[in-house]
Write a protein that holds these residues in place. Structure first.
Motif, short mmCIF file in Angstrom:
data_model
loop_
_atom_site.label_atom_id
_atom_site.label_comp_id
_atom_site.label_asym_id
_atom_site.label_seq_id
_atom_site.Cartn_x
_atom_site.Cartn_y
_atom_site.Cartn_z
N LYS A 234 0.84 -1.21 0.00
CA LYS A 234 0.00 0.00 0.00
C LYS A 234 0.86 1.25 0.00
O LYS A 234 0.61 2.19 -0.77
N LEU A 235 1.86 1.25 0.84
CA LEU A 235 2.77 2.39 0.93
C LEU A 235 3.55 2.56 -0.37
O LEU A 235 3.63 3.66 -0.94
N ASN A 236 4.13 1.48 -0.86
CA ASN A 236 4.98 1.57 -2.04
C ASN A 236 4.20 1.97 -3.29
O ASN A 236 4.70 2.74 -4.12
N ASP A 237 2.98 1.47 -3.42
CA ASP A 237 2.15 1.86 -4.56
C ASP A 237 1.91 3.37 -4.55
O ASP A 237 2.00 4.03 -5.60
N PHE A 238 1.59 3.91 -3.39
CA PHE A 238 1.35 5.35 -3.29
C PHE A 238 2.60 6.14 -3.64
O PHE A 238 2.54 7.13 -4.38
N LEU A 239 3.74 5.72 -3.11
CA LEU A 239 4.97 6.47 -3.33
C LEU A 239 5.41 6.42 -4.79
O LEU A 239 5.86 7.43 -5.35
N ILE A 240 5.27 5.27 -5.44
CA ILE A 240 5.62 5.17 -6.86
C ILE A 240 4.71 6.04 -7.70
O ILE A 240 5.15 6.71 -8.64
N GLU A 241 3.44 6.08 -7.35
CA GLU A 241 2.46 6.82 -8.15
C GLU A 241 2.57 8.33 -7.95
O GLU A 241 2.08 9.10 -8.79
N ASN A 242 3.21 8.78 -6.89
CA ASN A 242 3.16 10.19 -6.55
C ASN A 242 4.52 10.88 -6.44
O ASN A 242 4.57 12.08 -6.17
N SER A 243 5.60 10.16 -6.64
CA SER A 243 6.94 10.75 -6.56
C SER A 243 7.45 11.13 -7.95
O SER A 243 7.33 10.35 -8.90
N ASP A 244 8.03 12.32 -8.05
CA ASP A 244 8.60 12.77 -9.32
C ASP A 244 9.82 11.95 -9.70
O ASP A 244 10.02 11.63 -10.88
N ILE A 245 10.65 11.66 -8.72
CA ILE A 245 11.76 10.73 -8.91
C ILE A 245 11.62 9.62 -7.87
O ILE A 245 11.05 9.84 -6.81
N ILE A 246 12.13 8.46 -8.19
CA ILE A 246 11.96 7.32 -7.30
C ILE A 246 13.16 7.22 -6.36
O ILE A 246 14.31 7.27 -6.80
N THR A 247 12.86 7.09 -5.07
CA THR A 247 13.92 6.91 -4.08
C THR A 247 13.60 5.68 -3.23
O THR A 247 12.44 5.33 -3.03
N PHE A 248 14.67 5.05 -2.75
CA PHE A 248 14.48 3.84 -1.96
C PHE A 248 15.64 3.66 -1.00
O PHE A 248 16.70 4.28 -1.15
N HIS A 249 15.42 2.81 0.01
CA HIS A 249 16.45 2.46 0.98
C HIS A 249 16.80 0.98 0.81
O HIS A 249 15.92 0.17 0.56
#
Length: 354
Positions: A234-249
């Motif tokens: 749920k979290l990752n789907d939202f972040l992928i859909e709404n971030s201009d650039i993709i960031t991850f840890h």
């Protein structure tokens, strides 16, 4: 029954609106790729001054240390590193907004002096000790042997879960974004570090949704993002859909890091790993930095100079486990500015020079 169906339909519409609103203003892939071409390969650290036990201490009136920050930014400049990621602290802003704005601007000037761009982070859910709510003023001293003993989240668990306070956080976010939205010293806005990394995971979502909405309303020229850090779909789907650039840890060995990196590259946007480097978990600079370089994936390791946070210790380390004789988990310089491992330093320099 019709009335119940009406309420149900309204509820579904409300939820859908909340989850998707941040897409208004989302950069196109073309715009994001253009931004990538106009910027260098970013390589830097998650920065906290060595004399700060937490980010409250970094910004607080009692302990902000521009002279020390200047010395530590010089270390980065000599390595060729070109960026830092730092968590801002709401309670310091709340106490005195003008002071906080001036202090943040001072920090940006120091970084700019050393040709280092800044990625500010508004919110952070992480807690490693007992401080679930930050307090201004003089901070605790380290408890020897306890990793990040007095780490202070922002704004703190109480405000995250109490939505009645979020109007205060809106003022904070919009004030800072409005003042620095066209500032070339800032290269990315990271809106929320590791949302849901708390005892109340679901309670982070309302603030996460709102901070993306607030940022889109200000519409900074820099891209906005929030990093994926776990397997919460749920979290990752939202972040992928709404971030201009993709960031991850990713604090993992080379093979797993490369696998995650390649997955995120499939979305066609610029990618930056905003937290990595954990020697205990086999996340090694010598193994992984060339992987990021070859893929043109930016990277921000943890951290710079070992100090009061004691992040050379493994996660969960406690005083009764002393003495610690293993390899350092984080940090590339000792407190006296000597390298932890000269081979790491040499590789960083060589990678950035290419």
């Amino acid at each position: 029954m019709k009335l119940r169906n009406l309420f149900f339909s309204i509820s579904i519409l409300f939820v859908s609106t909340v989850v998707s609103f941040a897409q208004n203003g989302l950069w196109s892939i073309e715009k994001a790729k253009k931004w990538e071409k106009e910027h260098p390969w970013y390589c830097g650290v998650n920065y906290i001054p060595s004399n700060a036990i937490n980010y409250t201490a970094m910004w607080d009136k009692t302990s902000f240390s521009p002279e020390l920050i200047d010395k530590e930014m010089l270390l980065m400049e000599e390595l060729g590193m070109n960026c830092v990621r730092v968590v801002l602290q709401y309670v310091v802003y709340e106490d005195d907004p003008d002071y906080f704005i001036q202090t943040f601007d001072h920090f940006l000037n120091i970084c700019n002096k050393h040709r280092i761009k800044v990625m500010p982070v508004f919110f952070d859910d992480c807690v490693f000790g007992v401080n679930t709510d930050p307090k201004i003023g003089k901070q605790s001293e380290p408890l020897e042997g306890w990793y990040a003993w007095a780490w202070s989240p922002s704004p703190g668990c109480s405000m995250v879960v109490d939505e009645r306070t979020h109007h205060k956080l809106e003022i904070y976010v919009k004030d800072i974004l409005s003042r620095f939205k066209d500032d070339n010293r800032i290269f990315v806005w990271d809106l929320y570090n590791e949302p849901t990394n708390t005892n109340f995971p679901e309670r982070s979502f309302p603030l996460l949704y709102k901070v993306f909405k607030w940022a889109r309303e200000i519409n900074p020229k820099q891209p906005i993002t929030s990093g994926m850090w776990n397997g919460n779909q749920k979290l990752n789907d939202f972040l992928i859909e709404n971030s201009d650039i993709i960031t991850f840890h990713c604090y993992a060995p080379k093979e797993e890091t490369e696998k995650k990196m390649n997955y995120f590259l499939k979305f066609g946007r610029p990618v930056i790993c905003t937290e990595w480097m954990n020697r205990v978990a086999k996340s090694y600079i010598l193994d992984i930095l060339p992987v990021f370089k070859n893929a043109n994936v930016g990277n921000i390791m943890w951290g710079l100079v070992n100090g009061k946070t004691q992040t050379h210790l493994p996660w969960g380390h406690r005083p009764e486990q002393l003495p610690y004789t293993g390899e350092w988990q984080h940090d590339i310089f000792k407190g006296n500015y000597a390298p932890y491992d000269q081979k790491e330093i040499d590789l960083i320099k060589s990678m950035i020079e290419k």
